[in-house]
Scaffold this active site. Sequence first.
Site, PDB file in Angstrom:
ATOM      1  N   TYR A  10       0.733  -1.206   0.366  1.00 19.31           N
ATOM      2  CA  TYR A  10       0.137   0.273   0.633  1.00 19.31           C
ATOM      3  C   TYR A  10       0.938   0.826   0.777  1.00 19.31           C
ATOM      4  O   TYR A  10       0.164   2.453   0.524  1.00 19.31           O
ATOM      5  CB  TYR A  10      -1.051   0.419   1.208  1.00 19.31           C
ATOM      6  N   LYS A  52       5.861 -14.034   3.879  1.00 21.31           N
ATOM      7  CA  LYS A  52       6.085 -14.585   2.692  1.00 21.31           C
ATOM      8  C   LYS A  52       7.544 -15.093   1.985  1.00 21.31           C
ATOM      9  O   LYS A  52       7.920 -14.577   1.577  1.00 21.31           O
ATOM     10  CB  LYS A  52       5.155 -14.924   1.392  1.00 21.31           C
ATOM     11  N   ASP A 106       0.142 -17.990   3.560  1.00 23.22           N
ATOM     12  CA  ASP A 106      -0.827 -18.932   3.238  1.00 23.22           C
ATOM     13  C   ASP A 106      -1.442 -20.330   4.859  1.00 23.22           C
ATOM     14  O   ASP A 106      -1.828 -20.702   4.955  1.00 23.22           O
ATOM     15  CB  ASP A 106      -0.536 -20.301   1.893  1.00 23.22           C
ATOM     16  N   ASP A 136      -4.408  -6.772   6.522  1.00 20.73           N
ATOM     17  CA  ASP A 136      -5.754  -6.629   5.700  1.00 20.73           C
ATOM     18  C   ASP A 136      -6.532  -7.831   5.183  1.00 20.73           C
ATOM     19  O   ASP A 136      -8.251  -8.116   6.118  1.00 20.73           O
ATOM     20  CB  ASP A 136      -5.484  -6.486   3.883  1.00 20.73           C
TER      21      ASP A 136
END
Length: 359
Positions: A124, A191, A224, A248
């Site tokens: 963002y 990640k 994930d 988010d």
Amino acid sequence: MTHQITLIPGDGIGPEITEATRRVLEATGVAFHWELALVGEAAQDKFGSVLPEPVLQSIRKNKVALKGPVTTPVGSGFRSVNVGLRKSLGLYACLRPAKTYPGAPVVRKEVDLVVVRENIEGLYSGIEFKKGTTEAARLIDFVAETSGDRLGKDSGFSLKVISESGSRRIVKFAFKYARANQRRKVTAVHKANILKFSDGLFLSVAREVAKDYPDIEFEDRIVDNMCMQLVQKPELYDVLVAPNLYGDILSDLCAGLVGGLGLAPSANLSDELAIFEATHGSAPKYTGLNKVNPMSLMLSGVMMLRHLGEKESADRLETAIAGVIAEGKHVTYDLKPEAPGEAAGTSQVADAVIARLGS
Ligand code: NAD
């Protein structure tokens, strides 16, 4: 004492849920002076800007705002007012609790999680290069020179930015929050196996910060896997801290576990300022229908009362909201999946909460 609060009704369903929340907050007996502030399309028409400077000044002065959702055009049009507010005011932490209230149509019972989302950096950052522009072409050349990778000329780019200082600040926030609220564990979500220089940096800083909080357990999860674990075994987790986009997404996932977006509060915080808002957006298709659940903003109001030091009123308001959910009579359609035809409207939910505050 009267609390001065900047009140941003927003658009779409914003004005309805903001009005319902203002009414229940006033019914607690706490005194408020509301300073009304327009943003988004309405502000563009009136003041020529979607985020006028006087709005920022009002929040800087009052230090606390209550905000309804604001629509962001998808793909084109003006940039997000929500991202603009967070960046202009340095609201680096987004706190999103997800808690089971008995009576809500939950996927998982006894969930009590808090997502701490980094609110300013990550994907963002707002730094983007549109397909076909000179800037995008220069970036493509730069990548070819430095890495040897030949990117397609038809590519667009959004830059993911993770800094050491930003990571340290948000992870510290999560640990401090855990300590102050008797939480047992912080899990960093990332990640880093793929994104070595952005998420990898976030993770290494998180590991370092964790050493200063030996009383709080620390672990990390790849995002994930985290999503699956949250659905299957949410009881294993407590406070989650994550870069912007993962935070988010995870907070909507957690909201889904405890009955949906209608029960998902949130606070955007810096060390000085706070904006309390629902996790959900402006749900434009429900505008003006007196239909949607105002409880996510009401629960954000509970967080606001605690932030203002009005603990007893916060507890009373949360108990009143929980009572309305448990009774299941005066709740909106999202909390009545079996009998949506018997659902209450937004303002009737406020009436029911106020009736409980009075009794
Ligand atoms: P949304 O959260 O507005 O709505 C998605 C769906 O969730 C709705 O169609 C509805 O079914 C359900 N829902 C949302 N709020 C609810 C409530 N209070 N009660 C019951 N059901 C509810 O998401 P969207 O449709 O993707 O976004 C609409 C607009 O909101 C977009 O312009 C988006 O950019 C904006 N947005 C704003 C904020 C913010 O102001 N902080 C946050 C997210 C999205």
